[in-house]
Design an enzyme around this catalytic site. Structure first.
Site, PDB file in Angstrom:
ATOM      1  CD  GLU A 110     -18.701  -4.701   2.783  1.00  0.00           C
ATOM      2  OE1 GLU A 110     -18.171  -3.829   3.498  1.00  0.00           O
ATOM      3  OE2 GLU A 110     -19.068  -4.474   1.610  1.00  0.00           O
ATOM      4  CG  ASP A 114     -21.541  -8.185  -1.370  1.00  0.00           C
ATOM      5  OD1 ASP A 114     -20.524  -8.562  -0.751  1.00  0.00           O
ATOM      6  OD2 ASP A 114     -22.302  -7.302  -0.925  1.00  0.00           O
TER       7      ASP A 114
END
EC number: 3.5.1.16
Length: 389
Positions: free
Chosen positions: A149, A87
């Protein structure tokens, strides 16, 4: 049979072109499924066994685990885990001068959202292992691609809590300018909420002023901040003690009204070794005088899931191996990574191409000078930890 992968720069281009933003705001948050499927196809083409794991309690997010060099039963012992997150943070369209999802090469730099932090790391891995011969590996190689994350670290948390893998060593490819990182502080963020009793300001005794109670609470927290500075110390860090910051406060609605509610947002960045449970106890203990004096009026709530501090000891033999390979001493940093969770699985260092100074910035980029050293490093790591014949 192996399939031929696209060239390195085309791998990079495809990763950047596949949006995978994670955000607390559901309007900005995106699934990473398309990116996971892209990676899964490439690793499968190289002969890796691929497992896609839905991450519970997320907005359609997935982890990917790719492995090679295991036995016929899909089992193996030791080996190397290369990990990273799929991400990115959201982007501010008004501050970017380029399309964030189009890889742009200019002045020996690659621009795009995720070039440094850190989707591009998977292009480096794929390029480095495209010619790997699984029959020559005596220990397995694992690739982990995680979700979220940048928000909750849900992917790494889920993987660590559920995997049976126990590699010898893990590298998380966050942008460290290829300097190995062995420790960082943790992060907790809390909301302190005070519920008072409103009333007309002409008769303060008829109400309970939430701002007054918050003043008492902040006084107690400031005393705790001093205690943390005096009790906990790690000279390896630039700021060698836990920090506490009061970042946002809100309360009241009129000068002539007793404040009914007040809310403080604060964070603490604990050193490695100061556990989250110990920190919670210290917080509760610090605010206990206010809670006892005003029962039921004070609450402590998490704003985000807490992240513990992380440390791989300097005398761990894996640290020596990496320092020798790179000719670089390990460092400590103040930002957070998934390392505290991956460290639950095996000894872990943070080490990757690109600079943290470009992370979360408009016109994010990675200097192309990192390409050859990173390709060489990944090859050396695979040779050492997977012991190619």
């Amino acid at each position: 049979m192996k399939m031929k992968l696209p060239p390195f720069i085309e791998l990079y281009r495809a990763l950047i072109a596949t949006p995978s933003i994670s955000a607390a705001d559901s309007a900005l948050d995106q699934s990473n499924e398309a990116l996971i499927n892209l990676l899964a196809g490439w690793f499968a083409d190289l002969g890796f066994r691929v497992e896609i794991q839905p991450v519970p309690d997320t907005r359609h997010k997935f982890n990917l685990l790719a492995s090679i060099g295991e036995n016929e039963n899909g089992e193996g012992h030791g080996g190397l885990l290369l990990a990273g997150h799929t991400d990115t943070v959201p982007y501010d369209e008004g501050r970017w001068t380029r399309d964030p999802f189009t890889l742009t090469e200019h002045d020996h730099k690659l621009y795009g959202l995720g070039t440094a932090d850190m989707k591009g790391f998977f292009a480096f891995i794929l390029d480095a292992v495209r010619d790997i011969d699984a029959s020559k590996l005596t220990k397995p190689l694992y690739i982990l691609a995680t979700a979220d994350e940048e928000t909750t670290m849900a992917g790494a948390r889920y993987f660590a809590a559920n995997t049976q893998l126990r590699p010898d060593f893990a590298i998380i490819g966050e942008p460290t300018s290829l300097q190995p990182v062995r420790a960082h502080k943790g992060h907790i963020s809390n909301a302190i909420r005070i519920t008072g009793q409103s009333g007309h300001s002409s008769d303060p005794a008829r109400g309970v002023n939430a701002i007054d109670l918050m003043h008492e609470s902040i006084t107690q927290l400031m005393a705790l901040r001093t205690t943390l500075q005096e009790r906990y110390h790690n000279p390896a860090f630039t700021i060698p003690y836990p920090t506490m910051n009061f970042g946002h406060i809100n309360g009241g609605d009129a000068a002539n009204r007793i404040c009914a509610c007040c809310e403080l947002h604060m964070d603490i960045r604990p050193l490695p070794g100061l556990t989250l449970s110990d920190l919670n106890e210290l917080m509760t203990e610090a605010l206990e005088p206010v809670s006892q004096r005003w029962p039921g009026r004070l609450s402590i709530d998490e704003l985000h899931p807490p992240i513990p501090g992380y440390e791989c000891p300097t005398d761990h033999h894996m640290v020596g191996v990496i320092e020798k390979l790179l000719g670089e001493r390990t460092a400590v940093v103040n930002y957070c990574t998934e390392a505290p969770f991956i460290q639950q699985v095996c000894p872990t260092l943070v080490l990757g191409p690109g600079s943290i100074n470009q992370a979360h910035q408009p016109d994010e980029f990675i200097d192309m000078a990192f390409i050859e050293p990173t390709r060489e490093l990944i090859g050396q790591l695979v040779d050492h930890f997977c012991q190619q014949k």
